[in-house]
Write a protein that holds these residues in place. Structure first.
Motif, short mmCIF file in Angstrom:
data_model
loop_
_atom_site.label_atom_id
_atom_site.label_comp_id
_atom_site.label_asym_id
_atom_site.label_seq_id
_atom_site.Cartn_x
_atom_site.Cartn_y
_atom_site.Cartn_z
N ASN A 1 0.82 -1.21 0.00
CA ASN A 1 0.00 0.00 0.00
C ASN A 1 0.85 1.26 0.00
O ASN A 1 0.55 2.23 -0.67
CB ASN A 1 -0.91 0.02 1.22
CG ASN A 1 -2.06 -0.93 1.06
OD1 ASN A 1 -2.31 -1.40 -0.05
ND2 ASN A 1 -2.74 -1.22 2.14
N ASP A 2 1.96 1.23 0.80
CA ASP A 2 2.82 2.39 0.88
C ASP A 2 3.49 2.65 -0.46
O ASP A 2 3.64 3.78 -0.89
CB ASP A 2 3.87 2.19 1.97
CG ASP A 2 3.20 2.05 3.33
OD1 ASP A 2 2.34 2.88 3.63
OD2 ASP A 2 3.55 1.11 4.07
N LYS A 3 3.89 1.55 -1.12
CA LYS A 3 4.54 1.69 -2.42
C LYS A 3 3.58 2.32 -3.42
O LYS A 3 3.93 3.26 -4.14
CB LYS A 3 4.98 0.32 -2.95
CG LYS A 3 6.12 -0.28 -2.17
CD LYS A 3 6.54 -1.60 -2.78
CE LYS A 3 7.53 -2.29 -1.88
NZ LYS A 3 7.83 -3.63 -2.34
N ILE A 4 2.36 1.78 -3.43
CA ILE A 4 1.37 2.29 -4.40
C ILE A 4 1.08 3.76 -4.13
O ILE A 4 1.05 4.57 -5.05
CB ILE A 4 0.09 1.44 -4.34
CG1 ILE A 4 0.38 0.04 -4.87
CG2 ILE A 4 -1.02 2.08 -5.15
CD1 ILE A 4 -0.67 -0.99 -4.54
N LEU A 5 0.94 4.10 -2.85
CA LEU A 5 0.68 5.49 -2.50
C LEU A 5 1.81 6.39 -2.99
O LEU A 5 1.57 7.42 -3.62
CB LEU A 5 0.52 5.62 -0.97
CG LEU A 5 0.29 7.04 -0.45
CD1 LEU A 5 -1.12 7.49 -0.77
CD2 LEU A 5 0.55 7.13 1.04
N GLY A 6 3.04 5.98 -2.72
CA GLY A 6 4.20 6.76 -3.12
C GLY A 6 4.25 6.96 -4.62
O GLY A 6 4.42 8.08 -5.11
N LEU A 7 4.05 5.87 -5.35
CA LEU A 7 4.14 5.96 -6.81
C LEU A 7 3.00 6.81 -7.37
O LEU A 7 3.19 7.57 -8.31
CB LEU A 7 4.11 4.55 -7.43
CG LEU A 7 5.34 3.69 -7.09
CD1 LEU A 7 5.17 2.29 -7.64
CD2 LEU A 7 6.61 4.33 -7.65
N ASN A 8 1.81 6.68 -6.76
CA ASN A 8 0.67 7.45 -7.25
C ASN A 8 0.86 8.94 -7.01
O ASN A 8 0.35 9.76 -7.76
CB ASN A 8 -0.62 7.00 -6.56
CG ASN A 8 -1.16 5.74 -7.19
OD1 ASN A 8 -0.76 5.39 -8.30
ND2 ASN A 8 -2.05 5.07 -6.49
N LEU A 9 1.59 9.29 -5.93
CA LEU A 9 1.73 10.70 -5.61
C LEU A 9 2.91 11.34 -6.33
O LEU A 9 3.26 12.48 -6.05
CB LEU A 9 1.85 10.88 -4.10
CG LEU A 9 0.53 10.66 -3.35
CD1 LEU A 9 0.77 10.68 -1.85
CD2 LEU A 9 -0.49 11.72 -3.73
N GLY A 10 3.55 10.60 -7.21
CA GLY A 10 4.55 11.25 -8.06
C GLY A 10 5.96 10.72 -7.94
O GLY A 10 6.87 11.29 -8.55
N ALA A 11 6.16 9.63 -7.17
CA ALA A 11 7.51 9.09 -7.09
C ALA A 11 7.81 8.31 -8.38
O ALA A 11 6.91 7.76 -9.01
CB ALA A 11 7.63 8.17 -5.88
N ASP A 12 9.10 8.27 -8.74
CA ASP A 12 9.47 7.52 -9.93
C ASP A 12 9.92 6.11 -9.58
O ASP A 12 9.83 5.21 -10.40
CB ASP A 12 10.59 8.25 -10.66
CG ASP A 12 10.10 9.59 -11.18
OD1 ASP A 12 9.55 9.60 -12.29
OD2 ASP A 12 10.22 10.61 -10.45
N ASP A 13 10.46 5.96 -8.38
CA ASP A 13 10.91 4.63 -7.97
C ASP A 13 10.88 4.56 -6.45
O ASP A 13 10.61 5.54 -5.78
CB ASP A 13 12.33 4.36 -8.50
CG ASP A 13 12.55 2.87 -8.71
OD1 ASP A 13 11.74 2.07 -8.20
OD2 ASP A 13 13.54 2.52 -9.38
#
Lengths: 232, 622
Positions: free
Chosen positions: A85-97
């Protein structure tokens, strides 16, 4: 000379990363909280950000949202949280990796390199019809070469064919049986288990962390697919 | 306000006032009726003199004259002194009465004060040839028996036009007070709750009897006294007596009525009756007996009662024949059928509840609203059991989750320093250190920090897997594909460890219901175990079998270490704190695999035979 910003509240982690990245000839900026990180990005030309999530004052996610308002610089999140969930949240909010702690320094370097290459060189190259590009993987069907982050990888002809099949249709799931009949051009009589071995080899060559592939994904019980993500 | 409204003194005042106003009402109504009947309003001058009371008094006085004064006069030719007394007695100042006695020839024999100044009412009494003619003076001034009734008549006449207003006002006041008394019944000063007063506690029957008894006896006692007083023309005393009687009767009636009102408010009108109390006590007693005897005795009692009734029918009625005994017998049977159906239905309900509970559905509640006695209790007990179980399970889940959260949080905190350790050990490793001892130490640090990393990761996963945080996304998965993929992933490791995996050839269309990502975690653990613990140069056998609706996946390998612990201990080793293990890994792999398999509704079984290690995963067919 690229400028990289490292932001983490743990001094030792920042120092270690600085040592690793300096050895690869990067210019390093450091920050120990999100607020400072945003200030540095406003003042300097930064090419990549390594950002911790759990920090005092302004946390990583908030800082990232702020950074995204002013810049599309590549951001790699560093965190102790490994939940999906944390990964998905991070990627959705604009992280590239996304890299989870404790990390392997070699992996960090590889990912930094991959992101920088994509950020700096995209669109600058002339595209021929025979070239398929997904993320920082480039497959040239004429030259029969594959490059990852600009570095050539040597694949066997079978491996090259499998990769080409999947890269031609990113997002589509191929079962081992389908891959076998397409690549070997033969009826698969119990021989398809070799496909899995080849796939593993390809992943070890093109992925930074084969156990957590970014592009070449395993769909358990169904087959394999090339991720459509970052495809331009 | 509330305090004053219901205070005792207020109530007593109200009782007194209502009595007075009711009395005024009664008096004014009867007075106006009397005025009409006695013609006082139309002939105020003569009404009194023509009234019975005036005539009776006159009659009495006349008799007194005749039998007293006149007799004595005739017999003794009274002496002067006595004659003077009589004259004094019948003087104008002393009495309003005067008379004339004449003989048969009309000669005046004796008369009192015969100035003919205005008289009315005459009364003639003939006795022994003498005639007594009695008169009442028109202006009644002397204080004799006439005076009070005459004044009463005058007073009635004078106030005649006020009577109706007085009656109306007193009626309104009476009604208002009555409403207040009804409203305040059962209320107590300074309290919002309705309360019983001591009168309300007396059962209704006795209270009614008491009131009736008091009033009847008062009636009889007062009646005699009233008659006596009337005959003596003691009007003032009579009025006092009657007023007292009225007040007494009225107040007892009011108390009775307000007590009934209180009872209605308290809903004890029927409950506080002797019949109710006795019936309740008897029923309670019977219920107590029934509650304390076992169901067997109840059954025996019921059957015995039925048998006795049937026996009576047989013995007394069958000889005479006819339809009646048959009908009674049939009715009894019908009653029995109803009873047994009731029992059967209750039993079925309870059975269903029991089955639900044994199946683990603790949310199920047996509906025992329509059950009776033992069945109700039984159903209650079952409901309590399931409630207790469900509470215990919830409690357990809560504590598991708490444990999991704790482990996850602590592990996250461990990860940050661990990152630095790993990184700096790596940096140290990259230094050009030639000293072999230092290099050896660095190797140990590298190995152990890697192990610590694996341990933290496994710890998080194990705690999440056992606490139910992980939810399985169940799909239909091709087992052949999964096994091929897993073997492909582990191909290099098998070769590296010199282990040859052998899988049986099974149908391509075996599907299982599982979560793709979770099953890979399970496979990862199983294969990793084989690689870590198999004796190099041996084969690892993987067999897939279909059994009814289940699919078995078995892994068999020869252990390189001595397996001197049981399968259970192997699986729960970490949990039990057994630290007798060596080598890499956390020892949590099997426990994680087991928990994840269970999340996917599968089971995991371990078998150890000498050095042969066998693990079987059983999944539902897809």
């Amino acid at each position: 000379m690229y400028n990289i910003l490292i932001c983490d509240d743990d001094y030792d982690i920042v120092s270690a990363l600085k040592i690793y990245l300096s050895s690869d000839n990067y210019n390093i900026f450091t920050a120990y909280n999100g607020k400072k990180a945003i200030e540095i990005i406003k003042e300097h030309k930064i090419h990549l950000v390594l950002l911790d999530i759990m920090m005092p004052e302004v946390d990583g996610i908030t800082a990232m949202v702020e950074i995204r308002k002013i810049s599309n610089v590549p951001i790699i999140l560093l965190t102790a949280k490994s939940e999906d969930n944390d990964k998905i949240l991070g990627l959705n909010l604009g992280a590239d990796d996304y890299i989870t702690k404790p990390f392997n320094p070699v992996e960090v370097l590889a990912r930094v390199k991959s992101q920088l290459r994509r950020y700096m060189h995209l669109g600058s190259q002339t595209k021929s019809q025979a070239v398929i590009r997904i993320g920082d993987i480039e497959l040239d069907d004429d030259a029969k070469t594959v490059t990852v982050s600009g570095e050539e990888v040597s694949l066997t002809p079978i491996e090259f064919d499998i990769l080409r099949l999947l890269m031609k249709n990113p997002g589509k799931v191929y079962s081992t049986k389908q891959i076998y009949s397409e690549v070997w051009d033969d009826e698969p009589y119990g021989a398809e288990n070799t496909v899995a071995v080849h796939v593993r080899h390809i992943r070890e060559k093109i992925e930074i962390n084969p156990a957590e592939p970014r592009y070449f994904k395993v769909v358990w019980g169904q087959g394999y697919k090339m991720e459509r993500r970052n495809n331009q | 306000m509330k305090n004053i409204k219901y205070s005792l003194s207020m109530k007593i005042m109200a009782y007194i006032l209502i009595t007075i106003s009711a009395f005024i009402f009664a008096v004014s109504v009867s007075a106006s009726v009397y005025i009409k009947v006695s013609d006082i309003d139309r002939n105020p001058e003569t009404a009194f003199f023509e009234s019975n009371i005036c005539k009776e008094i006159t009659h009495d006085y006349a008799k007194e004259v005749y039998y007293g004064y006149f007799k004595e006069y005739m017999l003794t030719y009274m002496d002067w002194q006595k004659s003077e007394d009589y004259k004094q007695y019948y003087s104008k100042e002393n009495t309003n009465f005067f008379f004339a006695i004449t003989d048969n020839w009309g000669n005046n024999v004796l008369s009192s004060y015969t100035d003919t100044y205005g008289y009315r009412n005459t009364f003639v009494m003939e006795q022994n040839g003498y005639t007594v003619t009695a008169f009442v003076r028109k202006d009644i001034t002397a204080e004799d028996d006439y005076l009070f009734p005459y004044q009463a008549y005058n007073f009635a006449y004078e106030i005649r036009q006020f009577l109706i207003p007085i009656a109306s006002i007193s009626l309104i006041v009476t009604i208002l007070l009555f409403i207040y008394l009804m409203y305040s019944a059962a209320h107590k000063k300074g309290s919002d709750v309705l309360e019983q007063s001591f009168i309300d506690k007396i059962p209704l029957g006795p209270l009614l009897l008491l009131c009736a008894g008091v009033m009847v006896s008062a009636h009889f006692v007062l009646r005699e006294v009233a008659i006596a007083l009337y005959e003596e023309f003691m009007f003032e005393e009579l009025i006092m007596l009657l007023s007292f009687g009225f007040a007494f009767a009225f107040i007892s009636l009011m108390i009775l009525i307000s007590s009934i009102a209180a009872r209605i408010k308290l809903k004890t009108l029927f409950r506080n009756t002797l019949i109710y109390i006795i019936t309740k006590a008897v029923l309670g007693f019977i219920r107590k007996i029934l509650a304390n005897i076992s169901i067997l005795w109840k059954l025996l009692l019921a059957v015995t009662a039925l048998t006795i009734i049937e026996l009576i029918i047989i013995v007394f009625f069958t000889a005479r024949g006819g339809v009646v005994p048959v009908v009674i017998w049939l009715l009894l049977r019908a009653g029995m059928i109803v009873l047994f159906s009731f029992v059967a239905v209750n039993m079925a309900e309870i059975k269903k509840g029991g089955e639900e509970i044994s199946r683990g559905n603790f949310q199920y509640k047996i509906d025992n609203k329509h059950m009776m006695t033992d069945f109700k209790r039984h159903a209650d007990n079952l409901n309590n059991i399931s409630e207790g179980m469900s509470d215990a399970i919830n409690e357990k889940m809560k504590s598991e989750r708490f444990k999991s959260d704790l482990i996850t949080n602590v592990s996250h905190d461990i990860k940050t320093p661990l990152t630095s350790i790993i990184n700096y050990v790596d940096l140290l490793d990259r230094q050009n250190i030639d000293d072999s001892t230092s290099r050896e130490y660095i190797e140990v640090l590298k190995k152990q920090s890697a192990r610590l990393k694996k341990l933290t990761e496994d710890l998080i996963e194990a705690s999440k897997a056992t606490s139910g945080v992980i939810k399985a996304n169940m799909e239909k998965l091709n087992l052949k594909e999964i096994m091929n993929q897993a073997l492909g992933e582990y191909c290099a490791k098998f070769t590296e460890n010199n282990i040859e995996p052998v899988m049986n050839d099974f149908d391509e269309d075996i599907f299982i219901r599982a979560d793709g990502r979770l099953i890979w975690r399970v496979m990862d653990n199983m294969m990793g175990n084989i690689c870590k613990h198999s004796h190099p140069g041996t084969r690892a056998y993987i067999t897939v079998e279909k059994k009814d609706n289940r699919v078995n996946i078995c892994f068999k390998n020869v252990s390189k270490e001595k397996l001197n612990i049981s399968a259970e201990e192997l699986m729960e080793r970490f949990v039990r704190g057994d630290s007798s293990r060596t080598g890499e890994g956390s020892g949590l792999g099997l426990s994680i695999a087991k928990s994840l398999t269970e999340i996917m509704q599968g089971t995991m079984q371990l078998e150890i035979e000498g050095d042969l290690f066998k693990a079987c995963l059983i999944f539902n067919k897809g």
